[in-house]
Design a protein around this motif. Structure first.
Motif, PDB file in Angstrom:
ATOM      1  N   THR A  16       0.856  -1.182   0.000  1.00 12.79           N
ATOM      2  CA  THR A  16       0.000   0.000   0.000  1.00 12.79           C
ATOM      3  C   THR A  16       0.895   1.236   0.000  1.00 12.79           C
ATOM      4  OG1 THR A  16      -1.617  -1.221   1.290  1.00 12.79           O
ATOM      5  CG2 THR A  16      -1.860   1.168   1.224  1.00 12.79           C
ATOM      6  N   PRO A  17       0.716   2.117  -0.998  1.00  6.10           N
ATOM      7  CA  PRO A  17       1.590   3.293  -1.052  1.00  6.10           C
ATOM      8  C   PRO A  17       1.261   4.274   0.071  1.00  6.10           C
ATOM      9  CG  PRO A  17      -0.100   3.444  -2.736  1.00  6.10           C
ATOM     10  CD  PRO A  17      -0.258   2.105  -2.077  1.00  6.10           C
ATOM     11  N   THR A  18       2.267   5.022   0.457  1.00  4.47           N
ATOM     12  CA  THR A  18       2.057   6.110   1.406  1.00  4.47           C
ATOM     13  C   THR A  18       2.115   7.413   0.610  1.00  4.47           C
ATOM     14  OG1 THR A  18       4.422   6.218   1.891  1.00  4.47           O
ATOM     15  CG2 THR A  18       3.076   4.829   3.323  1.00  4.47           C
ATOM     16  N   PHE A  19       1.670   8.474   1.224  1.00  2.00           N
ATOM     17  CA  PHE A  19       1.653   9.755   0.536  1.00  2.00           C
ATOM     18  C   PHE A  19       2.505  10.767   1.288  1.00  2.00           C
ATOM     19  CE2 PHE A  19      -2.070   7.541  -0.898  1.00  2.00           C
ATOM     20  CZ  PHE A  19      -2.108   7.830  -2.249  1.00  2.00           C
ATOM     21  N   ASP A  20       3.302  11.517   0.532  1.00  2.00           N
ATOM     22  CA  ASP A  20       4.135  12.572   1.099  1.00  2.00           C
ATOM     23  C   ASP A  20       3.209  13.688   1.586  1.00  2.00           C
ATOM     24  OD1 ASP A  20       5.651  14.948   1.391  1.00  2.00           O
ATOM     25  OD2 ASP A  20       7.219  14.111   0.115  1.00  2.00           O
ATOM     26  N   PRO A  21       3.289  14.051   2.875  1.00  2.00           N
ATOM     27  CA  PRO A  21       2.365  15.070   3.397  1.00  2.00           C
ATOM     28  C   PRO A  21       2.584  16.468   2.797  1.00  2.00           C
ATOM     29  CG  PRO A  21       3.948  14.418   5.083  1.00  2.00           C
ATOM     30  CD  PRO A  21       4.178  13.533   3.902  1.00  2.00           C
ATOM     31  N   LEU A  22       3.795  16.759   2.320  1.00  3.08           N
ATOM     32  CA  LEU A  22       4.063  18.089   1.764  1.00  3.08           C
ATOM     33  C   LEU A  22       3.591  18.217   0.327  1.00  3.08           C
ATOM     34  CD1 LEU A  22       7.630  18.713   3.228  1.00  3.08           C
ATOM     35  CD2 LEU A  22       5.442  19.625   4.026  1.00  3.08           C
ATOM     36  N   THR A  23       3.861  17.191  -0.486  1.00  2.00           N
ATOM     37  CA  THR A  23       3.535  17.282  -1.907  1.00  2.00           C
ATOM     38  C   THR A  23       2.264  16.528  -2.286  1.00  2.00           C
ATOM     39  OG1 THR A  23       4.826  15.324  -2.473  1.00  2.00           O
ATOM     40  CG2 THR A  23       5.983  17.452  -2.479  1.00  2.00           C
ATOM     41  N   GLY A  24       1.883  15.551  -1.476  1.00  2.00           N
ATOM     42  CA  GLY A  24       0.721  14.736  -1.815  1.00  2.00           C
ATOM     43  C   GLY A  24       1.044  13.631  -2.802  1.00  2.00           C
ATOM     44  N   ASN A  25       2.319  13.530  -3.196  1.00  2.00           N
ATOM     45  CA  ASN A  25       2.725  12.496  -4.151  1.00  2.00           C
ATOM     46  C   ASN A  25       2.785  11.128  -3.477  1.00  2.00           C
ATOM     47  OD1 ASN A  25       3.046  14.421  -6.137  1.00  2.00           O
ATOM     48  ND2 ASN A  25       5.238  14.673  -5.750  1.00  2.00           N
ATOM     49  N   ARG A  26       2.534  10.104  -4.268  1.00  2.00           N
ATOM     50  CA  ARG A  26       2.643   8.734  -3.767  1.00  2.00           C
ATOM     51  C   ARG A  26       4.109   8.377  -3.554  1.00  2.00           C
ATOM     52  NH1 ARG A  26      -1.499   4.818  -6.720  1.00  2.00           N
ATOM     53  NH2 ARG A  26       0.167   3.418  -6.142  1.00  2.00           N
ATOM     54  N   VAL A  27       4.376   7.714  -2.456  1.00  6.17           N
ATOM     55  CA  VAL A  27       5.719   7.240  -2.151  1.00  6.17           C
ATOM     56  C   VAL A  27       5.656   5.715  -2.146  1.00  6.17           C
ATOM     57  CG1 VAL A  27       7.568   7.203  -0.440  1.00  6.17           C
ATOM     58  CG2 VAL A  27       6.184   9.271  -0.738  1.00  6.17           C
ATOM     59  N   PRO A  28       6.393   5.061  -3.041  1.00 10.97           N
ATOM     60  CA  PRO A  28       6.312   3.599  -3.085  1.00 10.97           C
ATOM     61  C   PRO A  28       6.860   2.970  -1.810  1.00 10.97           C
ATOM     62  CG  PRO A  28       8.013   4.402  -4.579  1.00 10.97           C
ATOM     63  CD  PRO A  28       7.323   5.605  -4.007  1.00 10.97           C
ATOM     64  N   THR A  29       6.294   1.814  -1.468  1.00 12.15           N
ATOM     65  CA  THR A  29       6.739   1.074  -0.294  1.00 12.15           C
ATOM     66  C   THR A  29       7.410  -0.212  -0.745  1.00 12.15           C
ATOM     67  OG1 THR A  29       4.586   0.004  -0.117  1.00 12.15           O
ATOM     68  CG2 THR A  29       4.915   2.003   1.179  1.00 12.15           C
ATOM     69  N   THR A  30       8.066  -0.868   0.171  1.00 11.59           N
ATOM     70  CA  THR A  30       8.724  -2.135  -0.123  1.00 11.59           C
ATOM     71  C   THR A  30       7.668  -3.176  -0.494  1.00 11.59           C
ATOM     72  OG1 THR A  30      10.415  -1.603   1.499  1.00 11.59           O
ATOM     73  CG2 THR A  30      10.272  -3.907   0.792  1.00 11.59           C
ATOM     74  N   PRO A  31       7.858  -3.906  -1.607  1.00 10.06           N
ATOM     75  CA  PRO A  31       6.857  -4.902  -1.991  1.00 10.06           C
ATOM     76  C   PRO A  31       6.836  -6.085  -1.026  1.00 10.06           C
ATOM     77  CG  PRO A  31       8.735  -5.008  -3.473  1.00 10.06           C
ATOM     78  CD  PRO A  31       8.959  -3.834  -2.564  1.00 10.06           C
ATOM     79  N   THR A  32       5.673  -6.698  -0.915  1.00 10.37           N
ATOM     80  CA  THR A  32       5.520  -7.907  -0.128  1.00 10.37           C
ATOM     81  C   THR A  32       6.038  -9.074  -0.962  1.00 10.37           C
ATOM     82  OG1 THR A  32       3.558  -7.005   0.919  1.00 10.37           O
ATOM     83  CG2 THR A  32       3.850  -9.388   1.056  1.00 10.37           C
ATOM     84  N   GLU A  33       6.894  -9.913  -0.375  1.00 13.16           N
ATOM     85  CA  GLU A  33       7.458 -11.053  -1.096  1.00 13.16           C
ATOM     86  C   GLU A  33       6.714 -12.324  -0.700  1.00 13.16           C
ATOM     87  OE1 GLU A  33      11.687 -11.362  -0.859  1.00 13.16           O
ATOM     88  OE2 GLU A  33      11.995  -9.323  -1.558  1.00 13.16           O
ATOM     89  N   ILE A  34       6.173 -13.027  -1.714  1.00 14.57           N
ATOM     90  CA  ILE A  34       5.446 -14.272  -1.483  1.00 14.57           C
ATOM     91  C   ILE A  34       6.155 -15.378  -2.261  1.00 14.57           C
ATOM     92  CG2 ILE A  34       3.230 -15.470  -1.703  1.00 14.57           C
ATOM     93  CD1 ILE A  34       1.945 -12.622  -1.765  1.00 14.57           C
ATOM     94  N   PRO A  35       6.864 -16.306  -1.584  1.00 17.82           N
ATOM     95  CA  PRO A  35       7.548 -17.391  -2.298  1.00 17.82           C
ATOM     96  C   PRO A  35       6.534 -18.377  -2.871  1.00 17.82           C
ATOM     97  CG  PRO A  35       7.839 -17.622   0.079  1.00 17.82           C
ATOM     98  CD  PRO A  35       7.075 -16.357  -0.150  1.00 17.82           C
ATOM     99  N   TRP A  36       6.835 -18.919  -4.073  1.00 19.96           N
ATOM    100  CA  TRP A  36       5.921 -19.841  -4.744  1.00 19.96           C
ATOM    101  C   TRP A  36       6.717 -20.747  -5.680  1.00 19.96           C
ATOM    102  CZ3 TRP A  36       1.579 -20.362  -2.520  1.00 19.96           C
ATOM    103  CH2 TRP A  36       0.528 -21.045  -3.127  1.00 19.96           C
ATOM    104  N   TRP A  37       6.042 -21.729  -6.259  1.00 19.88           N
ATOM    105  CA  TRP A  37       6.671 -22.684  -7.178  1.00 19.88           C
ATOM    106  C   TRP A  37       6.098 -22.510  -8.576  1.00 19.88           C
ATOM    107  CZ3 TRP A  37      10.716 -25.434  -5.558  1.00 19.88           C
ATOM    108  CH2 TRP A  37      10.907 -25.533  -4.183  1.00 19.88           C
ATOM    109  N   GLY A  38       6.951 -22.617  -9.589  1.00 17.30           N
ATOM    110  CA  GLY A  38       6.498 -22.461 -10.963  1.00 17.30           C
ATOM    111  C   GLY A  38       7.461 -23.092 -11.952  1.00 17.30           C
ATOM    112  N   LEU A  39       7.206 -22.829 -13.232  1.00 16.60           N
ATOM    113  CA  LEU A  39       8.045 -23.331 -14.313  1.00 16.60           C
ATOM    114  C   LEU A  39       7.957 -22.358 -15.475  1.00 16.60           C
ATOM    115  CD1 LEU A  39       9.787 -25.619 -15.552  1.00 16.60           C
ATOM    116  CD2 LEU A  39       7.663 -26.624 -16.373  1.00 16.60           C
TER     117      LEU A  39
END
Length: 131
Positions: A16-39
């Protein structure tokens, strides 16, 4: 019982992005890592689907098969990171990321059980994208 796919992948789901209180711009957050299996597979065995550009980078479209049951499912524009093992594929290197293109599809066996066998997603891998 479905056999587990051989490659380890990690879904990098945007937080979920956070917002800079001064500019109102979105600030990216660290992505959630979900381990899984694939090919990871080539989409078409008879043709090479690699595009080369003048600046030296390449892109290719591939098919990523994933085990069913991922919490939250697989979505358009999801980003997946390859975690190994290195000896399974020569299409990507450990740490490379691929981006889902379009809507992933759940695939079921033609006969027998109607439980999902795997999820198929068309993905794009580019040599110049860094995590």
């Amino acid at each position: 019982m479905t056999k587990r796919l051989p490659e380890r992948w990690t879904l990098l789901r945007a937080g979920t992005p956070t917002f800079d209180p001064l500019t109102g711009n979105r600030v990216p957050t660290t992505p959630t890592e979900i381990p899984w299996w694939g090919l990871l597979q080539k989409r078409d065995l008879t043709t090479v689907l690699v595009e080369e550009f003048e600046d030296g980078h390449e892109t290719q479209r591939l098919t990523l098969l994933l085990m069913p049951g991922l919490p939250g499912g697989v979505n358009r524009r999801d980003v997946w990171r390859f975690d190994g093992p290195a000896d399974v594929t020569d299409l990507v290197q450990i740490g490379d990321t691929v981006t889902v293109q379009g809507t992933p599809r759940t695939r079921r066996p033609a006969t027998g059980s109607r439980k999902p066998a795997y999820i198929a997603a068309i993905v794009r891998h580019s040599s110049d994208i860094q995590e």
